[in-house]
Design an enzyme around this catalytic site. Structure first.
Site, mmCIF file in Angstrom:
data_model
loop_
_atom_site.group_PDB
_atom_site.id
_atom_site.type_symbol
_atom_site.label_atom_id
_atom_site.label_comp_id
_atom_site.label_asym_id
_atom_site.label_seq_id
_atom_site.Cartn_x
_atom_site.Cartn_y
_atom_site.Cartn_z
ATOM 1 N N ARG A 44 58.284 22.102 -0.005
ATOM 2 C CA ARG A 44 57.378 21.475 0.966
ATOM 3 C C ARG A 44 58.062 21.058 2.256
ATOM 4 N NH1 ARG A 44 56.282 16.539 1.773
ATOM 5 N NH2 ARG A 44 56.976 15.842 -0.279
ATOM 6 N N LYS A 195 45.640 38.152 6.830
ATOM 7 C CA LYS A 195 45.040 39.337 7.435
ATOM 8 C C LYS A 195 46.093 40.436 7.638
ATOM 9 C CE LYS A 195 41.316 36.804 7.565
ATOM 10 N NZ LYS A 195 41.526 35.594 6.807
#
Ligand code: PLP
Length: 374
Positions: A44, A195
């Site tokens: 993280r 994408k």
């Protein structure tokens, strides 16, 4: 490395010291030694080797000093907005935003005490007219979703510098192969890596590129918001990005051919593709893009858009975009379904609009499928 094809393959690759294998090792640990390090390593904190490696690749592709990988495009977008906007600030957004971004801007920003305006058109003068004394950020998305509107990136970069605004672009539709906004004057470039960067419709990720200075601030906020990506998926993203330039070359070519073909069909009312000479943004697109991309949108004259999609055999009616498989969707039923009727009208989203994400198949096969369904 100067060539985009070479950068795609090699930038940020981790060296395998154990076997000297060619590909990056995957560092899955969530616990790392700390005694002899200045900075603790933790997923993280966005600093495990795989995350840093792909960050270098996206930075190299976008000609930026620094790059970062997130768990989704929306994680990259919201982290950036919440980094540079505080209570009492104002931001200017272009029209034609991705539905999720529109939602966050229109429904959530004000709960943080942040004011915003979404422009009625994307002319630089219109965007500039919305700048106020408390404006801190300007945000564009070009080509836009789903109408492929083109915003003049250089002009926005210039007006942002004039008014000392942080400028942000969602570069998802173009990909870093077709458009590099940082040399054109934009500060921060964001991608939904779900994408084109991922390219195979099988991973969800986000990416961002900017200066070291801006990255320092974004990283601080990102650590708190926690939108980091696991090492296995980061590795898949790296693997996919090796072929990004090759895929984009084929997708640019295919989309250009299909846009021309659709324009000649009497059942089609209108085709939106920046590579077409009659597209209102064509001249600007030519100046700021290396290729016109793999996305195109068209409107059927009389045919029912749902029946039309049902008849397709190769092209799959499904959401998202940018993969090797050609897929199609009606924005009114997918990316923009959360918008009210008035908002849809304002954004130019009609029920007959169909958005085609052109894959890497043989263009004749895609055209044959469209023809039999028409
Ligand atoms: N930007 C654009 C242009 C998109 O199309 C999308 C997703 O469809 C996003 C951002 C959000 O990305 P993600 O779904 O990876 O969070």
């Amino acid at each position: 490395m100067k060539s985009v094809k070479t950068i795609c393959v090699h930038a940020g690759t981790l060296f395998d010291n154990v076997t000297k294998g060619v590909t990056s090792p995957i560092y899955t640990s969530t616990s790392y030694a700390y005694l002899d390090l200045d900075e603790a390593v933790y997923p993280r904190y966005y600093n495990i080797p795989n995350t840093k490696g792909v960050g270098e690749k996206i930075a190299a592709l976008e000609q930026a000093e620094a790059g970062m990988v997130f768990s989704s495009g929306m994680a990259a977008i919201t982290t950036t907005l919440l980094t540079f906007l505080r209570s009492g600030d104002h931001a200017v957004f272009q029209t034609g935003l991705y539905g999720g971004t529109f939602n966050f801007v229109a429904r959530e920003l004000d709960s943080f005490g942040i004011e915003s305006d979404i422009a009625r058109d994307n002319e630089p003068a219109t965007l500039e007219s919305l700048v106020r004394a408390n404006t801190k950020l300007i945000y564009i998305e070009t080509p836009s979703n789903p109408l492929l509107l083109i915003t003049d990136i250089r002009a926005v970069g210039k007006l942002a510098k004039k008014h000392k605004l942080v400028s942000v672009i969602d570069n998802t539709f173009a990909s870093p192969v077709n458009q590099n906004p940082i040399p054109l004057g934009i500060d921060i470039v964001i991608h939904s890596a779900t994408k084109y960067l991922g390219g195979h419709s099988d991973i969800c990720a986000g990416a961002l590129a900017c200066s070291n200075e801006h990255m320092g601030r974004i990283r601080k906020m990102a650590l708190s918001l926690g939108g980091s990506l696991n090492a296995q998926t980061v590795y898949l993203l790296e693997r996919s990005m090796k072929t990004l330039a090759l895929r984009m070359e084929q997708q640019n070519r295919n989309a250009g051919l299909i846009a021309e073909w659709l324009s000649a069909q009497k059942e089609v009312r209108r085709v939106y593709y920046p590579g077409l000479k009659d597209h209102p943004g064509h001249e600007t697109a030519k100046k700021q893009m290396n290729g016109f991309g793999g996305m195109l949108t068209f409107e059927l004259k009389t045919a029912d858009p749902v029946q039309f999609q049902d008849k397709l055999k190769l092209i799959r009616p499904s959401v998202s975009l940018g993969g090797v498989d050609s897929i199609i969707c009606a924005p009114a039923l997918t990316s923009h379904r959360h918008l009210s009727e008035a908002e849809k009208t304002g954004e130019g989203i009609t029920d007959g609009l169909l958005r085609l994400s052109v894959g890497i198949e043989d263009p004749d096969d895609i055209i044959n499928d469209l023809e039999q369904a028409l």
